[in-house]
Design a protein around this motif. Structure first.
Motif, PDB file in Angstrom:
ATOM      1  N   CYS A 220     -50.349  36.631  45.037  1.00  0.00           N
ATOM      2  CA  CYS A 220     -51.475  37.587  44.830  1.00  0.00           C
ATOM      3  C   CYS A 220     -51.390  38.063  43.183  1.00  0.00           C
ATOM      4  O   CYS A 220     -50.190  38.167  42.981  1.00  0.00           O
ATOM      5  CB  CYS A 220     -51.495  38.662  45.656  1.00  0.00           C
TER       6      CYS A 220
ATOM      7  N   CYS B 126     -51.429  41.557  49.626  1.00  0.00           N
ATOM      8  CA  CYS B 126     -51.893  40.294  50.660  1.00  0.00           C
ATOM      9  C   CYS B 126     -51.932  40.967  51.873  1.00  0.00           C
ATOM     10  O   CYS B 126     -51.168  41.473  52.695  1.00  0.00           O
ATOM     11  CB  CYS B 126     -50.691  39.341  50.655  1.00  0.00           C
TER      12      CYS B 126
ATOM     13  N   CYS C  20     -55.433  37.986  49.464  1.00  0.00           N
ATOM     14  CA  CYS C  20     -55.501  38.957  48.387  1.00  0.00           C
ATOM     15  C   CYS C  20     -56.414  39.894  48.315  1.00  0.00           C
ATOM     16  O   CYS C  20     -57.484  39.584  48.152  1.00  0.00           O
ATOM     17  CB  CYS C  20     -55.183  38.127  47.102  1.00  0.00           C
TER      18      CYS C  20
END
Length: 151
Positions: A137, A143, A148
């Motif tokens: 991410c 996450c 994400c």
């Protein structure tokens, strides 16, 4: 006729229910292929009585091996260092991505985990491996549920 429609609707609902799980598993691992091959980083000469001497450069996923007599994949690096092959039981396994042989032979990842670089990882909430291995991410983005910035 009513029985036929009931059976048909049951089959369709099960198919619709199971389809996302199958495609999600295939997408999340990104490595599901029955004919996957590993290109060895350092090819070696195999001295097998049955096949003679030959230069081994490619090992197929699941190739038969024997730790004593025909050890074609014990600790062999492949695919430019992204794979590490070991002879687990009697077959070649990539211990960097095989969730049944993660990091070493016989080490199985728990439910919901994938084998990322030889470590069992929960990809549902890991910022460095979000949804699948090596999908990071952006900085400051969490996450959640394998996505994400879910919220």
């Amino acid at each position: 006729m009513a029985t036929f429609l009931l059976k048909l609707s049951t089959i369709l609902s099960l198919t619709i229910f199971l389809l996302p799980f199958h495609s999600q598993t295939a997408l999340s691992t990104g490595r599901i292929q029955d004919d996957e091959e590993y290109v060895l980083d350092n090819p070696f000469v195999n001295n097998s009585r049955l096949r003679g001497r030959f230069l081994t450069t490619v090992v197929k996923k699941g190739t038969h091996c024997d730790p004593v007599t025909n050890n074609v994949c014990d600790g062999v690096s492949a695919n430019n260092g992204t794979s590490l092959l070991h002879c687990c039981k009697t077959h070649c396994r990539n211990v960097l991505s095989d969730k049944n042989e993660c990091g070493q032979c016989g080490h199985k990842c728990a439910f919901g985990e994938l084998c990322c670089n030889g470590s069992c990882t929960n990809v549902a909430n890991n910022d460095a491996h979000c949804g699948k291995c090596d999908t990071a991410c952006s900085p400051g983005v969490k996450c959640e549920y394998g996505v994400c910035g879910y919220s």
